[in-house]
Design a protein around this motif. Sequence first.
Motif, mmCIF file in Angstrom:
data_model
loop_
_atom_site.group_PDB
_atom_site.id
_atom_site.type_symbol
_atom_site.label_atom_id
_atom_site.label_comp_id
_atom_site.label_asym_id
_atom_site.label_seq_id
_atom_site.Cartn_x
_atom_site.Cartn_y
_atom_site.Cartn_z
ATOM 1 N N ARG A 46 0.831 -1.204 0.000
ATOM 2 C CA ARG A 46 0.000 0.000 0.000
ATOM 3 C C ARG A 46 0.868 1.257 0.000
ATOM 4 O O ARG A 46 0.613 2.197 -0.753
ATOM 5 C CB ARG A 46 -0.923 0.009 1.225
ATOM 6 N N ILE A 47 1.908 1.265 0.820
ATOM 7 C CA ILE A 47 2.814 2.421 0.878
ATOM 8 C C ILE A 47 3.529 2.598 -0.456
ATOM 9 O O ILE A 47 3.674 3.721 -0.957
ATOM 10 C CB ILE A 47 3.826 2.253 2.029
ATOM 11 N N ALA A 48 3.977 1.483 -1.041
ATOM 12 C CA ALA A 48 4.661 1.544 -2.339
ATOM 13 C C ALA A 48 3.738 2.102 -3.418
ATOM 14 O O ALA A 48 4.157 2.907 -4.259
ATOM 15 C CB ALA A 48 5.154 0.152 -2.732
ATOM 16 N N TYR A 49 2.479 1.698 -3.387
ATOM 17 C CA TYR A 49 1.517 2.163 -4.396
ATOM 18 C C TYR A 49 1.181 3.643 -4.199
ATOM 19 O O TYR A 49 1.056 4.401 -5.172
ATOM 20 C CB TYR A 49 0.248 1.320 -4.347
ATOM 21 N N ILE A 50 1.024 4.074 -2.947
ATOM 22 C CA ILE A 50 0.757 5.486 -2.664
ATOM 23 C C ILE A 50 1.935 6.350 -3.104
ATOM 24 O O ILE A 50 1.763 7.354 -3.794
ATOM 25 C CB ILE A 50 0.471 5.692 -1.154
ATOM 26 N N ALA A 51 3.142 5.950 -2.719
ATOM 27 C CA ALA A 51 4.342 6.731 -3.042
ATOM 28 C C ALA A 51 4.672 6.710 -4.531
ATOM 29 O O ALA A 51 5.368 7.602 -5.031
ATOM 30 C CB ALA A 51 5.527 6.195 -2.237
ATOM 31 N N ASP A 52 4.141 5.729 -5.249
ATOM 32 C CA ASP A 52 4.409 5.626 -6.694
ATOM 33 C C ASP A 52 3.880 6.827 -7.471
ATOM 34 O O ASP A 52 4.364 7.141 -8.549
ATOM 35 C CB ASP A 52 3.786 4.331 -7.239
ATOM 36 N N SER A 53 2.873 7.510 -6.901
ATOM 37 C CA SER A 53 2.309 8.681 -7.588
ATOM 38 C C SER A 53 3.293 9.848 -7.628
ATOM 39 O O SER A 53 3.081 10.819 -8.346
ATOM 40 C CB SER A 53 1.011 9.121 -6.908
ATOM 41 N N LEU A 54 4.390 9.747 -6.860
ATOM 42 C CA LEU A 54 5.421 10.791 -6.882
ATOM 43 C C LEU A 54 6.389 10.635 -8.047
ATOM 44 O O LEU A 54 7.099 11.571 -8.394
ATOM 45 C CB LEU A 54 6.229 10.751 -5.576
ATOM 46 N N ARG A 55 6.426 9.454 -8.627
ATOM 47 C CA ARG A 55 7.392 9.190 -9.694
ATOM 48 C C ARG A 55 7.043 9.928 -10.978
ATOM 49 O O ARG A 55 5.872 10.096 -11.308
ATOM 50 C CB ARG A 55 7.449 7.684 -10.002
ATOM 51 N N SER A 56 8.061 10.335 -11.702
ATOM 52 C CA SER A 56 7.849 10.936 -13.021
ATOM 53 C C SER A 56 7.296 9.883 -13.978
ATOM 54 O O SER A 56 6.450 10.174 -14.820
ATOM 55 C CB SER A 56 9.174 11.484 -13.563
ATOM 56 N N HIS A 57 7.805 8.663 -13.858
ATOM 57 C CA HIS A 57 7.308 7.531 -14.661
ATOM 58 C C HIS A 57 6.832 6.461 -13.685
ATOM 59 O O HIS A 57 7.641 5.785 -13.054
ATOM 60 C CB HIS A 57 8.407 6.985 -15.574
ATOM 61 N N ARG A 58 5.533 6.306 -13.551
ATOM 62 C CA ARG A 58 4.970 5.400 -12.556
ATOM 63 C C ARG A 58 5.314 3.947 -12.856
ATOM 64 O O ARG A 58 5.326 3.525 -14.003
ATOM 65 C CB ARG A 58 3.455 5.590 -12.457
ATOM 66 N N GLN A 59 5.549 3.201 -11.783
ATOM 67 C CA GLN A 59 5.956 1.801 -11.907
ATOM 68 C C GLN A 59 4.767 0.855 -11.946
ATOM 69 O O GLN A 59 4.840 -0.226 -12.517
ATOM 70 C CB GLN A 59 6.870 1.457 -10.724
ATOM 71 N N TYR A 60 3.646 1.268 -11.325
ATOM 72 C CA TYR A 60 2.491 0.374 -11.205
ATOM 73 C C TYR A 60 1.275 0.934 -11.928
ATOM 74 O O TYR A 60 0.932 2.107 -11.782
ATOM 75 C CB TYR A 60 2.134 0.168 -9.729
ATOM 76 N N LYS A 61 0.610 0.068 -12.693
ATOM 77 C CA LYS A 61 -0.602 0.474 -13.408
ATOM 78 C C LYS A 61 -1.798 0.578 -12.466
ATOM 79 O O LYS A 61 -2.636 1.457 -12.587
ATOM 80 C CB LYS A 61 -0.913 -0.540 -14.518
ATOM 81 N N ASN A 62 -1.870 -0.357 -11.536
ATOM 82 C CA ASN A 62 -2.969 -0.395 -10.562
ATOM 83 C C ASN A 62 -2.508 -1.216 -9.347
ATOM 84 O O ASN A 62 -1.353 -1.664 -9.303
ATOM 85 C CB ASN A 62 -4.232 -0.997 -11.190
ATOM 86 N N GLU A 63 -3.418 -1.415 -8.392
ATOM 87 C CA GLU A 63 -3.049 -2.117 -7.156
ATOM 88 C C GLU A 63 -2.699 -3.580 -7.406
ATOM 89 O O GLU A 63 -1.786 -4.127 -6.763
ATOM 90 C CB GLU A 63 -4.188 -2.022 -6.157
ATOM 91 N N LEU A 64 -3.393 -4.216 -8.344
ATOM 92 C CA LEU A 64 -3.090 -5.610 -8.659
ATOM 93 C C LEU A 64 -1.693 -5.738 -9.256
ATOM 94 O O LEU A 64 -0.937 -6.658 -8.920
ATOM 95 C CB LEU A 64 -4.144 -6.165 -9.641
ATOM 96 N N ASP A 65 -1.357 -4.804 -10.125
ATOM 97 C CA ASP A 65 -0.025 -4.769 -10.729
ATOM 98 C C ASP A 65 1.050 -4.562 -9.662
ATOM 99 O O ASP A 65 2.114 -5.183 -9.706
ATOM 100 C CB ASP A 65 0.042 -3.660 -11.784
ATOM 101 N N CYS A 66 0.741 -3.703 -8.684
ATOM 102 C CA CYS A 66 1.674 -3.446 -7.570
ATOM 103 C C CYS A 66 1.888 -4.714 -6.758
ATOM 104 O O CYS A 66 3.021 -5.066 -6.426
ATOM 105 C CB CYS A 66 1.107 -2.329 -6.701
ATOM 106 N N MET A 67 0.805 -5.427 -6.455
ATOM 107 C CA MET A 67 0.906 -6.669 -5.676
ATOM 108 C C MET A 67 1.710 -7.723 -6.426
ATOM 109 O O MET A 67 2.554 -8.411 -5.863
ATOM 110 C CB MET A 67 -0.492 -7.206 -5.381
ATOM 111 N N THR A 68 1.447 -7.825 -7.728
ATOM 112 C CA THR A 68 2.135 -8.832 -8.541
ATOM 113 C C THR A 68 3.634 -8.567 -8.605
ATOM 114 O O THR A 68 4.447 -9.473 -8.439
ATOM 115 C CB THR A 68 1.567 -8.843 -9.979
#
Length: 231
Positions: free
Chosen positions: A208-230
Amino acid sequence: ISSTLINTFIGHSLDVINFKSGRKNWSQTLSLSKELFSSKEKFNQTIAPALNVSYVSSISNSFISSILCPIVYHHYNKKSSSIVSNAKASIAYFTLSNLLLQPIDYVRYMIMAHKGIIPVKDKQNFIFKNTNDFVERTYISKGVGEFYRGLSLSMMKGIVGGATYGLINESLNSLFNNKYKKGIKNFFIDTLSLSATIGVVFPLEKMRIAYIADSLRSHRQYKNELDCMTK
Protein backbone atom coordinates in the motif's frame (compact mmCIF):
# COMPACT_ATOMS: atom_id res chain seq x y z
CA ILE A 1 -5.71 9.38 25.45
CA SER A 2 -3.10 6.72 26.21
CA SER A 3 -3.42 5.05 22.80
CA THR A 4 -3.21 8.46 21.10
CA LEU A 5 0.04 9.35 22.87
CA ILE A 6 1.58 5.92 22.27
CA ASN A 7 0.59 5.78 18.59
CA THR A 8 1.72 9.35 17.94
CA PHE A 9 5.16 9.33 19.50
CA ILE A 10 6.23 5.69 19.78
CA GLY A 11 4.34 4.27 16.78
CA HIS A 12 5.31 7.08 14.41
CA SER A 13 8.96 7.00 15.52
CA LEU A 14 9.13 3.24 14.96
CA ASP A 15 7.61 3.69 11.49
CA VAL A 16 10.30 6.22 10.61
CA ILE A 17 13.05 3.93 11.91
CA ASN A 18 11.55 1.07 9.90
CA PHE A 19 11.63 3.13 6.67
CA LYS A 20 15.12 4.53 7.30
CA SER A 21 16.71 1.26 8.41
CA GLY A 22 15.95 -0.59 5.15
CA ARG A 23 18.04 -3.76 5.13
CA LYS A 24 20.18 -2.86 8.15
CA ASN A 25 20.74 -5.46 10.87
CA TRP A 26 19.67 -5.05 14.52
CA SER A 27 22.84 -3.28 15.73
CA GLN A 28 22.82 -0.87 12.78
CA THR A 29 19.12 -0.13 13.35
CA LEU A 30 19.79 0.56 17.03
CA SER A 31 22.62 2.95 16.10
CA LEU A 32 20.33 4.70 13.63
CA SER A 33 17.63 5.06 16.33
CA LYS A 34 20.11 6.67 18.74
CA GLU A 35 21.29 9.01 16.00
CA LEU A 36 17.76 10.17 15.14
CA PHE A 37 16.92 10.99 18.76
CA SER A 38 20.30 12.39 19.85
CA SER A 39 20.57 14.95 17.04
CA LYS A 40 18.00 17.76 16.92
CA GLU A 41 18.70 18.28 13.22
CA LYS A 42 18.16 14.59 12.41
CA PHE A 43 15.01 14.53 14.53
CA ASN A 44 13.58 17.55 12.67
CA GLN A 45 14.39 15.95 9.32
CA THR A 46 12.91 12.51 10.05
CA ILE A 47 10.55 12.26 13.03
CA ALA A 48 9.09 15.78 13.01
CA PRO A 49 7.80 16.28 9.40
CA ALA A 50 4.71 14.04 9.67
CA LEU A 51 4.35 14.01 13.46
CA ASN A 52 1.32 16.33 13.36
CA VAL A 53 -0.43 14.06 10.84
CA SER A 54 0.40 11.04 13.00
CA TYR A 55 -1.23 12.87 15.93
CA VAL A 56 -4.41 13.46 13.87
CA SER A 57 -4.36 9.82 12.76
CA SER A 58 -4.00 8.60 16.36
CA ILE A 59 -6.82 10.80 17.66
CA SER A 60 -9.07 9.69 14.77
CA ASN A 61 -8.20 6.04 15.36
CA SER A 62 -8.97 6.31 19.08
CA PHE A 63 -12.25 8.12 18.36
CA ILE A 64 -13.30 5.56 15.73
CA SER A 65 -12.37 2.67 18.06
CA SER A 66 -14.36 4.05 20.98
CA ILE A 67 -17.50 4.42 18.84
CA LEU A 68 -17.20 1.68 16.21
CA CYS A 69 -15.90 -1.21 18.34
CA PRO A 70 -18.88 -1.48 20.74
CA ILE A 71 -21.42 -1.14 17.89
CA VAL A 72 -19.79 -3.68 15.55
CA TYR A 73 -18.92 -6.29 18.19
CA HIS A 74 -22.34 -6.02 19.84
CA HIS A 75 -24.05 -6.49 16.46
CA TYR A 76 -22.14 -9.66 15.62
CA ASN A 77 -21.97 -11.14 19.12
CA LYS A 78 -25.50 -10.43 20.39
CA LYS A 79 -26.67 -13.95 19.45
CA SER A 80 -23.43 -15.87 19.70
CA SER A 81 -19.87 -15.21 20.91
CA SER A 82 -18.36 -17.95 18.78
CA ILE A 83 -15.00 -17.73 17.03
CA VAL A 84 -16.74 -17.14 13.67
CA SER A 85 -18.88 -14.29 15.05
CA ASN A 86 -15.85 -12.65 16.62
CA ALA A 87 -13.91 -12.99 13.35
CA LYS A 88 -16.78 -11.38 11.40
CA ALA A 89 -16.91 -8.49 13.90
CA SER A 90 -13.13 -7.99 13.65
CA ILE A 91 -13.23 -8.02 9.84
CA ALA A 92 -16.03 -5.41 9.82
CA TYR A 93 -14.26 -3.20 12.35
CA PHE A 94 -10.75 -3.41 10.84
CA THR A 95 -12.07 -2.80 7.29
CA LEU A 96 -14.26 0.19 8.23
CA SER A 97 -11.47 1.66 10.34
CA ASN A 98 -8.95 1.36 7.49
CA LEU A 99 -11.36 2.98 5.01
CA LEU A 100 -12.12 5.91 7.32
CA LEU A 101 -8.43 6.52 8.09
CA GLN A 102 -7.24 6.09 4.47
CA PRO A 103 -7.07 9.86 3.60
CA ILE A 104 -5.03 10.62 6.75
CA ASP A 105 -2.68 7.70 6.08
CA TYR A 106 -2.25 8.95 2.51
CA VAL A 107 -1.21 12.42 3.70
CA ARG A 108 1.21 10.99 6.29
CA TYR A 109 2.92 8.62 3.87
CA MET A 110 3.13 11.21 1.10
CA ILE A 111 4.75 13.81 3.36
CA MET A 112 7.23 11.17 4.54
CA ALA A 113 7.95 10.26 0.90
CA HIS A 114 8.42 13.93 -0.08
CA LYS A 115 10.85 14.42 2.79
CA GLY A 116 12.87 11.38 1.74
CA ILE A 117 11.94 9.28 4.80
CA ILE A 118 10.21 6.79 2.49
CA PRO A 119 12.66 6.31 -0.42
CA VAL A 120 11.19 7.03 -3.88
CA LYS A 121 13.25 6.90 -7.09
CA ASP A 122 12.70 9.38 -9.93
CA LYS A 123 10.70 11.67 -7.64
CA GLN A 124 8.78 14.65 -9.04
CA ASN A 125 9.37 18.06 -7.49
CA PHE A 126 6.27 19.04 -5.52
CA ILE A 127 6.78 22.11 -3.31
CA PHE A 128 4.54 22.77 -0.32
CA LYS A 129 4.90 24.93 2.81
CA ASN A 130 3.20 22.76 5.41
CA THR A 131 0.63 19.97 5.84
CA ASN A 132 -2.38 22.20 5.11
CA ASP A 133 -0.69 23.54 2.00
CA PHE A 134 0.08 19.99 0.84
CA VAL A 135 -3.56 18.91 1.30
CA GLU A 136 -4.87 21.98 -0.55
CA ARG A 137 -2.44 21.64 -3.46
CA THR A 138 -3.14 17.90 -3.80
CA TYR A 139 -6.90 18.50 -3.74
CA ILE A 140 -6.69 21.30 -6.35
CA SER A 141 -4.35 19.41 -8.69
CA LYS A 142 -5.67 15.83 -8.35
CA GLY A 143 -9.07 15.97 -6.64
CA VAL A 144 -10.46 14.18 -3.60
CA GLY A 145 -10.03 10.74 -5.22
CA GLU A 146 -6.24 11.00 -4.86
CA PHE A 147 -6.56 10.75 -1.07
CA TYR A 148 -8.09 7.28 -1.55
CA ARG A 149 -5.20 5.99 -3.62
CA GLY A 150 -4.57 2.38 -2.57
CA LEU A 151 -8.09 1.94 -1.17
CA SER A 152 -8.38 -1.67 -2.40
CA LEU A 153 -5.18 -2.57 -0.55
CA SER A 154 -6.57 -0.86 2.57
CA MET A 155 -9.72 -2.98 2.32
CA MET A 156 -7.69 -6.14 1.80
CA LYS A 157 -5.52 -5.25 4.79
CA GLY A 158 -8.67 -4.75 6.89
CA ILE A 159 -10.21 -8.06 5.85
CA VAL A 160 -7.03 -10.10 6.35
CA GLY A 161 -6.11 -8.27 9.57
CA GLY A 162 -9.61 -8.55 10.99
CA ALA A 163 -9.85 -12.26 10.24
CA THR A 164 -6.42 -12.91 11.77
CA TYR A 165 -7.13 -10.91 14.92
CA GLY A 166 -10.64 -12.31 15.42
CA LEU A 167 -9.62 -15.95 14.98
CA ILE A 168 -6.46 -15.77 17.10
CA ASN A 169 -7.98 -13.63 19.85
CA GLU A 170 -11.07 -15.78 20.33
CA SER A 171 -9.06 -19.01 20.07
CA LEU A 172 -6.65 -17.83 22.78
CA ASN A 173 -9.53 -16.70 25.00
CA SER A 174 -11.11 -20.16 24.67
CA LEU A 175 -7.78 -21.90 25.22
CA PHE A 176 -6.99 -19.98 28.42
CA ASN A 177 -10.62 -19.95 29.64
CA ASN A 178 -10.75 -16.14 29.57
CA LYS A 179 -14.55 -15.91 29.29
CA TYR A 180 -14.97 -12.36 30.61
CA LYS A 181 -11.93 -10.93 28.76
CA LYS A 182 -10.53 -9.03 31.72
CA GLY A 183 -7.30 -8.71 33.69
CA ILE A 184 -3.66 -9.40 32.90
CA LYS A 185 -4.56 -12.55 30.97
CA ASN A 186 -6.63 -10.49 28.54
CA PHE A 187 -3.76 -8.00 28.16
CA PHE A 188 -1.38 -10.75 27.01
CA ILE A 189 -3.99 -12.31 24.71
CA ASP A 190 -4.70 -8.93 23.04
CA THR A 191 -0.97 -8.24 22.71
CA LEU A 192 -0.31 -11.62 21.07
CA SER A 193 -3.33 -11.23 18.77
CA LEU A 194 -2.35 -7.74 17.63
CA SER A 195 1.31 -8.72 17.18
CA ALA A 196 0.31 -11.67 14.99
CA THR A 197 -2.08 -9.44 13.01
CA ILE A 198 0.61 -6.81 12.36
CA GLY A 199 2.96 -9.54 11.16
CA VAL A 200 0.37 -10.99 8.77
CA VAL A 201 -0.71 -7.66 7.22
CA PHE A 202 2.84 -6.22 7.04
CA PRO A 203 3.36 -7.24 3.36
CA LEU A 204 0.03 -5.65 2.40
CA GLU A 205 0.97 -2.44 4.22
CA LYS A 206 4.32 -2.38 2.38
CA MET A 207 2.46 -2.76 -0.93
CA ARG A 208 0.00 0.00 0.00
CA ILE A 209 2.81 2.42 0.88
CA ALA A 210 4.66 1.54 -2.34
CA TYR A 211 1.52 2.16 -4.40
CA ILE A 212 0.76 5.49 -2.66
CA ALA A 213 4.34 6.73 -3.04
CA ASP A 214 4.41 5.63 -6.69
CA SER A 215 2.31 8.68 -7.59
CA LEU A 216 5.42 10.79 -6.88
CA ARG A 217 7.39 9.19 -9.69
CA SER A 218 7.85 10.94 -13.02
CA HIS A 219 7.31 7.53 -14.66
CA ARG A 220 4.97 5.40 -12.56
CA GLN A 221 5.96 1.80 -11.91
CA TYR A 222 2.49 0.37 -11.20
CA LYS A 223 -0.60 0.47 -13.41
CA ASN A 224 -2.97 -0.40 -10.56
CA GLU A 225 -3.05 -2.12 -7.16
CA LEU A 226 -3.09 -5.61 -8.66
CA ASP A 227 -0.03 -4.77 -10.73
CA CYS A 228 1.67 -3.45 -7.57
CA MET A 229 0.91 -6.67 -5.68
CA THR A 230 2.13 -8.83 -8.54
CA LYS A 231 5.39 -6.94 -8.95
